[in-house]
Each structure stands twice: as C-alpha cells, then as structure tokens.
Scaffold this active site. Structure first.
Site, PDB file in Angstrom:
ATOM      1  N   ASP A  56      -8.843   3.691  -2.590  1.00  0.00           N
ATOM      2  CA  ASP A  56      -9.879   4.089  -1.693  1.00  0.00           C
ATOM      3  C   ASP A  56     -11.166   4.705  -2.188  1.00  0.00           C
ATOM      4  O   ASP A  56     -11.444   5.806  -2.339  1.00  0.00           O
ATOM      5  CB  ASP A  56      -9.332   5.084  -0.618  1.00  0.00           C
ATOM      6  CG  ASP A  56      -8.177   4.297   0.182  1.00  0.00           C
ATOM      7  OD1 ASP A  56      -8.248   3.186  -0.016  1.00  0.00           O
ATOM      8  OD2 ASP A  56      -7.565   5.160   0.672  1.00  0.00           O
TER       9      ASP A  56
ATOM     10  N   GLU B  43       2.605   5.030  -3.872  1.00  0.00           N
ATOM     11  CA  GLU B  43       2.618   5.949  -5.181  1.00  0.00           C
ATOM     12  C   GLU B  43       4.087   6.933  -5.099  1.00  0.00           C
ATOM     13  O   GLU B  43       4.359   7.103  -6.311  1.00  0.00           O
ATOM     14  CB  GLU B  43       1.305   6.965  -4.902  1.00  0.00           C
ATOM     15  CG  GLU B  43       0.235   6.460  -5.036  1.00  0.00           C
ATOM     16  CD  GLU B  43      -0.207   5.326  -3.826  1.00  0.00           C
ATOM     17  OE1 GLU B  43       0.208   5.636  -2.849  1.00  0.00           O
ATOM     18  OE2 GLU B  43      -0.857   4.397  -4.127  1.00  0.00           O
TER      19      GLU B  43
ATOM     20  N   ASP C 270       1.001  -1.231  -0.043  1.00  0.00           N
ATOM     21  CA  ASP C 270       0.092   0.026   0.001  1.00  0.00           C
ATOM     22  C   ASP C 270       0.935   1.290   0.004  1.00  0.00           C
ATOM     23  O   ASP C 270       2.116   1.272   0.207  1.00  0.00           O
ATOM     24  CB  ASP C 270      -0.660  -0.075   1.153  1.00  0.00           C
ATOM     25  CG  ASP C 270      -2.066   0.980   1.339  1.00  0.00           C
ATOM     26  OD1 ASP C 270      -2.268   1.627   0.385  1.00  0.00           O
ATOM     27  OD2 ASP C 270      -2.406   1.224   2.421  1.00  0.00           O
TER      28      ASP C 270
HETATM   29  O1  MIG Z   1      -3.943   5.867   4.709  1.00  0.00           O
HETATM   30  O2  MIG Z   1      -3.606   0.645   5.670  1.00  0.00           O
HETATM   31  O3  MIG Z   1      -5.862   2.192   0.406  1.00  0.00           O
HETATM   32  O4  MIG Z   1      -6.535   0.024   1.672  1.00  0.00           O
HETATM   33  O5  MIG Z   1      -6.717  -0.281   4.472  1.00  0.00           O
HETATM   34  C1  MIG Z   1      -4.777   4.926   4.770  1.00  0.00           C
HETATM   35  C2  MIG Z   1      -4.859   1.480   5.766  1.00  0.00           C
HETATM   36  C3  MIG Z   1      -3.611   3.634   4.318  1.00  0.00           C
HETATM   37  C4  MIG Z   1      -4.842   3.063   2.477  1.00  0.00           C
HETATM   38  C5  MIG Z   1      -5.289   1.843   1.588  1.00  0.00           C
HETATM   39  C6  MIG Z   1      -6.457   0.796   2.493  1.00  0.00           C
HETATM   40  C7  MIG Z   1      -5.871   0.576   3.652  1.00  0.00           C
HETATM   41  C8  MIG Z   1      -5.484   1.734   4.371  1.00  0.00           C
HETATM   42  N1  MIG Z   1      -4.540   2.524   3.783  1.00  0.00           N
END
Ligand code: MIG
Length: 801
Positions: free
Chosen positions: A485, A410, A407
C-alpha cells in the site's frame, strides 16, 4: 537463601580455539574447545556455505529459501593446514579459517586479494526467554565498500550507512525509509575494490542488517533465533552474484503466460458486474491496451474466500467468459483469513481436518481480518498446502479465473498492536515444529506456493499466474509480487522505482508497484509519469484503494489519457523484448531490471545512482520524478546510446540534461542493439500478424541481441517448441552486417521482419540477403531506412557509400 533473582547477563559469547577438524566430501567440520561447531560447505566454486552451532549439534537441515534445483558441484577443492589456519581453495575462492578464533577470511583465488573478512566474526547471546541464541556475525567494512539488495526496502539503491530489519509487516501508507515492510529477503551484495560478493543469511527469524551504521568499519547481521547460516556468493561481477543467488533460491518454475506481462487494471473494488464491464469496455472504446482486470475482496460473499457475492456477481462463469471473449483475464483476490462460520464449507473442512494454526497451549489462533474473526491455515504444513491447492478447482477449472492475488499474508491481523500473530503460535514448518517467531517470515511464501500449485494444476495446460504481497527469499519460484500500500505522491514514484530495481537485484524480477499510488489520489501529471515508469516494470498494474476517487487512465482528462495510451502501447510493442528478458531471467537468473551499479560496477559513478536503470539489457530508462519537469539531468552509463525519441547518439560516462515533456521520458537504446517490436494490440493474442519490427541501431563494431519466442502460454516450450534467435550486428564505416542464428522448433505466425535501420552513417547502395543481391526499390529511404525480409534469413548485408 537466594536473594539475586536477576538473570545473569552473559553478554556476547565467542568460539574458542579449534580442537577438531574433519573433511567429509564437500563439507569441512570444525569444532572448538567451548563446543562451537562450524560446517563449511563448498556449494560451488564461487558459493560457500557457513553454518554455526553453539551446542555442537545442528538443527535438521531444512530450508524454504534454497531450492532443490540449485546447481551444486565445484571443479576444484583443496584443503591445507598451517600453524594458524585451515585454507580451503576452490577455483574461485580461498577461505581461511583461523584456528584460534574460528574467524573467516575470503580471498579471490586468482589474484589472492582479500574480498571479505570477519571483524569479530561469529558470536552469540543466550536467549533466556525463548531458549537458543541470538546469533550474530560481524564483518569488516572497507572504506569504499557499498551495499545493495534486501528486497523491498523503500530506500535509495545503495544501503551503506543504514540498518534494517526483516519482519514481514502489513504497512499501509508506508513511507520512504519505513522498515520493515512486507517482505523478508535477507540477501545483499557488496562491492569493494571492483569485486562484488553476496551474503544470503538463510534464517527465517527476525533478522537485522547493519551496513556500517553503528560502526563505520563494520557490517553485521544477526537473528533472534535459529542458526548462523549464511552463503557467501562470489562474483566478482555483481550480475554473477545475483545470478548465483537466484540459482540458489530458485528461478520461476515457468515463464508467465504472455498476457501476464500486459497491462493490468485493478481497484478496491470493482463491483457489481456492470461496473467491471464498464471499466473493461472503456479500455476497448478508448483503445488503451489491457489484459487483466482484478476483483478485490468485495466479490466474495462476506469476504469468505472461494465464494461469490451473488447479488453483485450472479453468474461469475458467464461474466468471466464474456470478459475473456473481450481479451480480459480475470484475477481474483484470496486472503489467508478463513471466516469462523460453521456453515461455511471451507471453514468446516479445515476445522475438521485440523488445518488451522494454534496457540502454544492449544487454542486456535483467532484474529480479526476483513471477514471478521478468522482462523488461519498453517501453510507450513504440506497437507494443508495440498488442501489449499485443491480449493482452486472451481475458481480456475470451472469459472475460468486466470490468476490469483494473495494479500494479507504477512500474515496481517487487525486491531492488535503487532499487526500479526503472537509469537507463541505453532507451525508445522514441514515437519520441523516451531513457533511463529521462526515461521512468520515464510508464512506468505508458503501460502503463495500452495496457491501456485492449485493454479498450476487447474489451469493446465495453460500457465498459472499468482501475485503475492509478502515473500521470503525463494518466493520468486512460484509467484509475482507487488509492493503493497503505497501513496499517490512524487516521493512514492521514486520509491517504486527503487523497489523494483532492488527486487530485481534480490532475485525477484517479476515485481511492480501500484501505479498511481494506492492511498490518496494522484494528479494527472503524476499518474502519467508513473505510467511511464510502470510500463518498464515486469509487473504492470494500476491499483488504488478507491477511497479517494477513480484511477482509471481516462479520469485525468484527454491529454493524460493520450499519454497513458502512448506508453501502454509502447509496452505492448516491446512485449517480445520483455518476454526475451523474462526468458533470460528464468534460464540464467539475469535480472530484468539492472540498476546502473549492476550494469557497470567498474564505473564508481554508478555506485550511488538510484534513478536510472537498464530495462532488459539494452534499454536505458530514467523516470521523471518531479512535477512541472521539461526534462531532467541523468547519468548515462559508459558506452554509446541512442536517444529513443530523437535517434541522437550520445556518449556515456557522464551526467547530462535530457528533454522530456509530459508526453515523453528519458529513454535510450544501446548502440548495436536489435530491438524486437510487435504491432500494437489491445490485448495479447488479439491479432495474428504477418511481420514484426526489428529496430536496428547502427554501431561501428559488434553487438549481439536475442529474441525468444514460443506459444505464449502452455508448456510446449519446455519440450523444445521455442524459438531463440540471436542477431549479431557488425557495423563498419560503409557496411552493416546482421547475422542470424536460430535455435528451437517453434515457428511463429509471422513470416517477415520489418528491419528498421537507425542512424546508418551511409546511404545504402546495395543489399544482399544470404549472398543474393536484392532490389533497392524495396528500401524505404526516409530518415530511418527500412526493409521487409523473410524472417529466416541468415545474413543481411548492407553496403553504402
Ligand atoms: O486491508 O483487499 O495491499 O492492495 O486492495 C487492506 C483490499 C487489504 C491491502 C492490499 C490492497 C488491497 C486491500 N488490502
């Protein structure tokens, strides 16, 4: 005295006339009077690469997007010259380069018709601030031309009339038309006059695409740095464009383990252990099939990657084993931000070995993410990737975790206006040092790549499973992906549908959205409709932020629970069909989902359809995307299709109303198809079964279907231990013949096929298997007639009257 301190605005600059030309095997080198160089490389008969330099010198030819495994070679190449042009001819394309302007035109080599031409063609602006150029390309857009692709853009399928930017961005609760979001996939397909071609602009800087938005007759694309470097990929079938792009940027290195194609349950966050167990136990109690359970950031100790919160998870190895004994594979999240904490071994080692990204003048790239202040590994450095891969040893080999979820790659940074690294951050870029402007869009892919190699090593002899949020072209070689998200709204259900289709036509089929929506909470009806769509995406996972209440399949009452079960069961029944589609994808680049335009581009009614799609090659699906619906209007593509629920045969090429109460959704099977089905299991491998079902849909005429199988994990299939069966159906007025052709050395546990015949237009009077007549008592003569036969048959022949 100098009084004018303003920068001189040179505006757009253009190549001048060609003064030099040289051919070097597959590459033609042109140079112009004003020092522009163009390299035209014939990659394949239908793939030509164009590379421009404004200085006469090219950068080191390095790409994260193009795979070394890409097919190369052409059957024919000829170059001729006349007064005005150079002409490059392959068996598929003719490319004409104009001597005066360096402008390019591309023609079909068979009918000589124009496919695509430069409008003003290549031009550039000098970039004083960063050096180098803003490189631009403008092409003529035809009136009837339409455009598709570009990865995760949350818009309707056809891109015409819109402009987009590629810059990977953390986009919590993005909406329809938000741009850019998480991924950067600078590839599109255009269709014009029934001919499809693609353009892959392999430039990792921020890129932009304008599809006849600024000017109705012009399509253009440009980048904030780097080279004008693009591949022209000719079809003329859209499917061939997509396949060739996928070949160029890579197919997944291996099939996923079959469990990864099962149903996954996720939430931010399931903890402590008792809570995880409660969720998994409820799946089993309610008999809703499920193969994977996810642990989000709270499983860690203070969000430190590769650690566990021992209060909530005192013995992860035991827990993971117990979950596995119950059929649940554990997938854990790993983010790129490494907490600044000198007591933390991962941080300490990366610091000592100099693996973190640095700012232009030397300080570390410091940014706030979940753990607080963090440094970030430079995954664009091979040595760093190798180190990162090694960090997975304990998680995978010892604890037994089966998948990893990347995650925030980016990369995302909190509390800063641009949500990411500043432009000046330095990267190795595999030995081509550069700033973040060039490395930003590939950062996530290189992280996922390093993660993939770690899992591949430590999961061996099993197959790895990785999922990433950010991606650049080519990421599909290593990982699956989700769309980030989204929101629990009807509009987002439609966006999820379009994104999955768009990813598939952008070479990335192993994709899906957070089912039910990440932000906010769905009503039961929306959740049920979303499950109905989600079971037709290659990646199928419920996920939510948890801020807005629970989102397990049973929290919306019994009616919804039953609908969810019914559709998840359908997904598990269709696993052999999906697995076969995946096999086609990794072999030929065939997308697992096909938008109708990709399925039948000749029918212009498909060019603006967004909702309907083909799952695999023979199942037509159209989700219900509105509340209180009892059905919907949809377009049925040309050909004849059986309504999956009623077996009613409909003739396509038209729009029609299709009934679909909440416990149903519009779904059709192509006539002549043979659809393989497993019995329902609660998880992949739960049962050994003695037979599987083949649903045979009668067709007057011929149709061919495939069934791929192997051990569902491991790599033996690469050594020939797979089984590929082709079923050729030939239907006549009072006869049906099914011929089976077999290849491969794998022998599945099951020994029989339960053949179920749909809509035979005759009553069966006799049956022959491999020319031997069999007794009719074995035939079930209900509406659908069925017979169970040995799976190794060569020819099954039904006669009727
Ligand atoms: O700032 O890890 O897209 O799937 O549950 C949020 C917590 C960070 C974003 C991801 C989401 C995940 C969440 N993450």
């Amino acid at each position: 005295m100098i009084v004018n301190t303003e920068l001189e605005q040179k505006g757009n600059l253009f190549p001048s006339k060609i003064i030099n030309y040289k051919k070097d095997v597959d590459t033609l080198h042109f140079s112009t009077k004003n020092g522009v160089a163009l390299q035209v490389t014939v990659v394949r008969d239908s793939v030509i690469r164009f590379r421009y330099s404004t200085t006469g010198k090219f950068e080191n030819d390095f790409s994260y997007g193009v795979t070394i495994h890409a097919s190369r070679g052409y059957s024919f190449l000829d170059v001729t010259e006349d007064e005005t042009h150079y002409s490059i001819t392959t068996s598929k394309l003719i490319c004409k380069v104009e001597k005066q302007s360096l402008q390019v035109r591309l023609f079909d080599a068979i009918d000589n018709k124009l496919i695509n031409e430069d409008e003003i063609g290549f031009h550039w602006e000098e970039c004083y601030q960063h050096g180098g150029d803003i490189v631009k390309m403008s092409k003529t857009c035809q009136k009837s031309e339409s455009f598709y692709g570009l990865g995760d853009k949350p818009v309707d399928v056809n891109l015409k009339g819109k402009r987009f930017e590629n810059w990977a961005t953390d986009s919590y609760a993005f909406g329809k038309n938000t741009d850019p979001i998480y991924k950067a996939i600078p590839f599109y397909t255009a269709i014009q006059d029934n001919k499809a071609y693609g353009i892959f602009f392999d430039n990792t800087f921020k890129t932009s695409f304008d599809f006849a938005q600024e000017r109705r007759n012009v399509t253009s694309f440009w980048a904030q740095g780097g080279e004008m470097n693009y591949y022209f990929i000719y079809g003329p079938q859209m499917e061939d464009v997509v396949k060739n792009y996928t070949d160029l940027t890579g197919k997944p290195h291996a099939l996923p383990p079959l469990w990864a194609l099962g149903f996954h349950q996720c939430k931010w966050s399931y903890y402590p252990e008792a809570n995880v167990k409660e969720v998994t136990n409820t799946f089993r109690d309610l008999k809703i099939p499920c193969d994977a359970i996810y642990l989000d950031i709270d499983y860690m100790d203070g969000f430190r990657c590769f650690t566990w919160d021992k209060n909530h998870f005192p013995d992860p190895k035991r827990m993971v084993k117990e979950l596995e004994d119950d059929g649940f594979k554990t997938v854990v999240i790993i983010d790129p931000g490494i907490k600044i904490d000198i007591e933390y071994a991962v941080f300490k080692e990366a610091l000592d070995k100099d693996y973190f990204c640095k700012r232009a003048d030397g300080p570390y790239m410091k940014g706030k993410v979940w753990p607080g202040e963090c440094y970030f590994p430079d995954y664009t450095k091979p040595e760093v990737r190798e180190w990162w891969s090694g960090l997975f040893k304990e998680l995978i080999e010892d604890i037994g975790v089966k998948g990893v979820w990347n995650d925030m790659n980016e990369p995302a940074v909190m509390d800063v206006p641009n949500k990411s690294f500043p432009d000046d951050v330095r990267h190795d870029y595999d030995g081509n040092p550069c700033s973040h402007r060039k490395a930003h869009n590939v950062y996530g892919t290189q992280m996922a790549r390093a993660t993939y190699h770690g899992l591949k090593k430590y999961a061996y002899p099993k197959r790895p499973f990785v999922i990433t949020r950010s991606a650049y072209s080519g990421a599909q070689r290593y990982t699956s992906t989700w769309m980030g998200d989204n929101i629990a709204s009807w509009e987002h259900l439609a966006i999820a549908n379009n994104q999955a289709q768009r990813m598939a036509m952008s070479g990335f089929s192993f994709a899906g959205s957070d089912i039910g929506g990440f932000a906010e909470q769905p009503q039961g009806e929306l959740f049920a409709r979303w499950i109905q769509l989600g079971v037709f995406h290659a990646f199928c996972r419920v996920h939510s932020s948890g801020d807005h209440g629970a989102q397990e399949p049973w929290v919306f009452g019994e009616e919804i629970t039953n609908i969810v079960r019914k559709f998840v069961e359908l997904r598990y029944q269709l696993l052999p069909y999906l697995y076969t589609s995946f096999w086609k994808y990794i072999n030929d680049g065939t997308p697992i989902l096909k938008s109708l335009v990709l399925y039948d581009q000749e029918d212009i009614a498909t060019h603006y359809r967004s909702d309907e799609f083909i799952y695999g090659e023979q199942i037509l699906v159209c989700p219900i995307q509105e509340p209180n619906a009892k059905g919907r209007r949809m377009y049925i593509p040309r050909g004849k299709w059986y309504n999956f629920w009623t077996d009613e045969l409909v003739e396509g090429g038209k729009e029609m109303w299709v009934d679909a109460d909440l416990d149903s959704m519009p779904m059709f099977i192509k006539e002549g198809a043979v659809i393989p089905k497993y019995p329902v299991q609660q998880y992949v491998g739960e049962k050994k079964f003695d037979e599987i079902t083949l649903d045979v849909y009668y067709k007057k005429g011929k149709e061919s279907s495939k069934l791929y199988d192997d051990a569902h994990d491991g790599y033996d299939y690469k050594k020939g231990r797979f089984s590929l069966r082709t079923f050729k159906v030939t239907g006549k007025k009072k006869e049906l013949i099914i011929q089976q052709h077999k290849r491969g050395e794998f022998n599945a546990d099951y020994t029989k096929f339960n053949m179920v015949f749909h809509n035979l237009p005759f009553a069966i009077t006799s049956i022959q298997i491999d020319n031997v007549e069999i007794k009719l008592e074995n035939v079930n003569t209900a509406k659908t007639q069925a017979i169970t036969i040995d799976k190794e048959f060569t020819e099954l022949h039904l006669f009727g009257k």
